[in-house]
Design a protein around this motif. Structure first.
Motif, PDB file in Angstrom:
ATOM      1  N   SER A  45       0.772  -1.163  -0.271  1.00  0.00           N
ATOM      2  CA  SER A  45       0.236   0.038  -0.432  1.00  0.00           C
ATOM      3  C   SER A  45       0.339   1.263   0.094  1.00  0.00           C
ATOM      4  N   ALA A  46       2.479   1.271  -0.019  1.00  0.00           N
ATOM      5  CA  ALA A  46       3.191   2.021  -0.219  1.00  0.00           C
ATOM      6  C   ALA A  46       3.193   2.639  -1.049  1.00  0.00           C
ATOM      7  N   THR A  47       2.327   3.418  -1.882  1.00  0.00           N
ATOM      8  CA  THR A  47       2.381   3.482  -3.526  1.00  0.00           C
ATOM      9  C   THR A  47       3.287   5.233  -3.663  1.00  0.00           C
ATOM     10  N   THR A  48       3.983   4.982  -4.394  1.00  0.00           N
ATOM     11  CA  THR A  48       5.121   6.463  -4.647  1.00  0.00           C
ATOM     12  C   THR A  48       5.143   6.808  -5.783  1.00  0.00           C
ATOM     13  N   SER A  49       4.873   7.721  -6.234  1.00  0.00           N
ATOM     14  CA  SER A  49       6.098   7.994  -8.042  1.00  0.00           C
ATOM     15  C   SER A  49       7.205   8.231  -7.859  1.00  0.00           C
ATOM     16  N   ARG A  50       8.173   8.637  -6.503  1.00  0.00           N
ATOM     17  CA  ARG A  50       9.452   9.783  -6.943  1.00  0.00           C
ATOM     18  C   ARG A  50      10.248   8.787  -6.025  1.00  0.00           C
ATOM     19  N   LEU A  51       9.398   8.583  -4.199  1.00  0.00           N
ATOM     20  CA  LEU A  51      10.837   8.355  -3.195  1.00  0.00           C
ATOM     21  C   LEU A  51      10.790   6.248  -3.209  1.00  0.00           C
ATOM     22  N   LYS A  52      12.001   6.186  -2.802  1.00  0.00           N
ATOM     23  CA  LYS A  52      12.260   4.833  -3.124  1.00  0.00           C
ATOM     24  C   LYS A  52      11.689   4.374  -1.881  1.00  0.00           C
ATOM     25  N   VAL A  53      10.423   2.981  -1.626  1.00  0.00           N
ATOM     26  CA  VAL A  53      10.013   2.993  -0.672  1.00  0.00           C
ATOM     27  C   VAL A  53      10.841   1.251  -0.018  1.00  0.00           C
ATOM     28  N   GLY A  54      10.561   1.146   1.146  1.00  0.00           N
ATOM     29  CA  GLY A  54      11.566  -0.587   1.719  1.00  0.00           C
ATOM     30  C   GLY A  54      10.824  -1.037   2.773  1.00  0.00           C
ATOM     31  N   LYS A  55      11.637  -1.922   3.290  1.00  0.00           N
ATOM     32  CA  LYS A  55      11.573  -2.730   4.676  1.00  0.00           C
ATOM     33  C   LYS A  55      11.577  -1.412   6.270  1.00  0.00           C
ATOM     34  N   ILE A  56      11.064  -1.782   6.770  1.00  0.00           N
ATOM     35  CA  ILE A  56      11.793  -0.709   8.164  1.00  0.00           C
ATOM     36  C   ILE A  56      12.819  -1.849   8.945  1.00  0.00           C
TER      37      ILE A  56
END
Length: 310
Positions: free
Chosen positions: A241-252
């Protein structure tokens, strides 16, 4: 005889003073209570403030004592009860006037603590609910009562309820400076607390947010908009659900808290630095005090305002 009588006379004032100021029962917490229903109802009629009626076992079991220590001694809750309500304490294990009130409201004797919210006609403003024994739950019912009674809800009470909510979720944002991160992210509506920390070799800000107020995609977009984040980290269950157009997304992973000296740095050197704030209060005051002092002050209690000389 005279010396002995004189010595006894010297002792009497001390004994009398001690006897006239008994300590409040632990089960009752730190709220200054009225003990007479009719007095509380008259006060409610005069002020418009709902009655906060605590039916409590005194002396009580370990759970009753814990409720007094942890809930009815919470500084923000105590202040909200005393300022926004008319406090009333009824012992549920006594005879006389207490027993009469118990019978009037159909409350069982020797029961665990129950809080009811009454108007000046002794009618429930919101439905009675049993087994609400935590600060967040009591605060939520206080807010519902004030809303139903068309009374203002202080911001510090809203923060208290949110801070203890079981809905809260976490996200971590990496940035060039976690001091800026705590300030900018703390301003976002729905962010309840922030914390400066480290993860993957970067300064990060850990955020606790209320998904009922702001969704994770909205939170990530807001963090991107204030330009204090270049990566977002979320629990594994929230990755999809962590959609983003620019930011890198990862797991804590591998998060650690920064030293106390790096927390809430915007408060440093301000008048609010000397106050004892709840984590949520500290987050919001820290977020706004450099740019909007009035906004920051809106999250304080009346006694905290008094400490600042306002």
């Amino acid at each position: 005889m005279k010396p002995a009588f004189f010595a006894l006379a010297l002792m009497l004032p001390s004994l009398s003073c001690t006897a006239s100021t008994p300590a409040q029962p632990e089960e009752a917490g730190k709220v200054r209570w009225s003990r007479i229903l009719e007095t509380a109802l008259a006060s409610s009629a005069q002020t418009g403030k709902p009655v906060f009626a605590l039916f409590q076992e005194i002396p009580g079991c370990a759970g009753c004592k814990q409720f007094g220590r942890d809930v009815m001694s919470n500084p923000l809750l105590v202040e909200a009860v005393e300022n926004e309500f008319t406090p009333l304490l009824i012992h549920n294990n006594k005879g006389g006037r207490d027993a009469e009130v118990m019978q009037r409201f159909g409350e069982p004797a020797w029961n665990y603590q129950v809080v009811r919210f009454l108007n000046d006609q002794a009618e429930d403003i919101i439905p009675r609910k049993d087994q609400v024994w935590d600060a967040g739950g009591i605060a939520e019912r206080m807010i519902a009562t004030l809303t139903q009674a068309k009374r203002p809800v202080p911001a510090y009470l809203t923060l208290l309820a949110a801070e203890h909510s079981l809905r809260l979720k976490q996200a971590v944002f990496a940035m060039y400076c976690f001091w800026t991160g705590e300030m900018a992210l703390g301003q976002i509506e729905g962010v309840i607390t922030t914390e400066a920390g480290f993860m993957a070799g970067h300064e990060v800000t850990l955020v606790n947010y209320d998904p009922a107020v702001i969704s994770l995609p909205q939170l990530i977009a807001a963090a991107d908009k204030v330009e204090c984040s270049n990566a977002a980290y979320v629990p594994a269950a929230d990755l999809l659900s962590a959609t983003t157009s620019r930011l890198k997304v990862g797991k804590i992973s591998g998060y650690r808290t920064a030293p106390a000296d790096d927390q809430k740095r915007q408060l440093r050197g301000t008048t609010a630095e000397k106050l004892t704030l709840s984590p949520a209060q500290a987050t919001k005051v820290n977020a706004w005090i450099r740019s909007d002092a009035a906004k920051a002050a809106s999250f304080l209690t009346p006694s905290q305002h008094a400490q600042l000389g306002r």
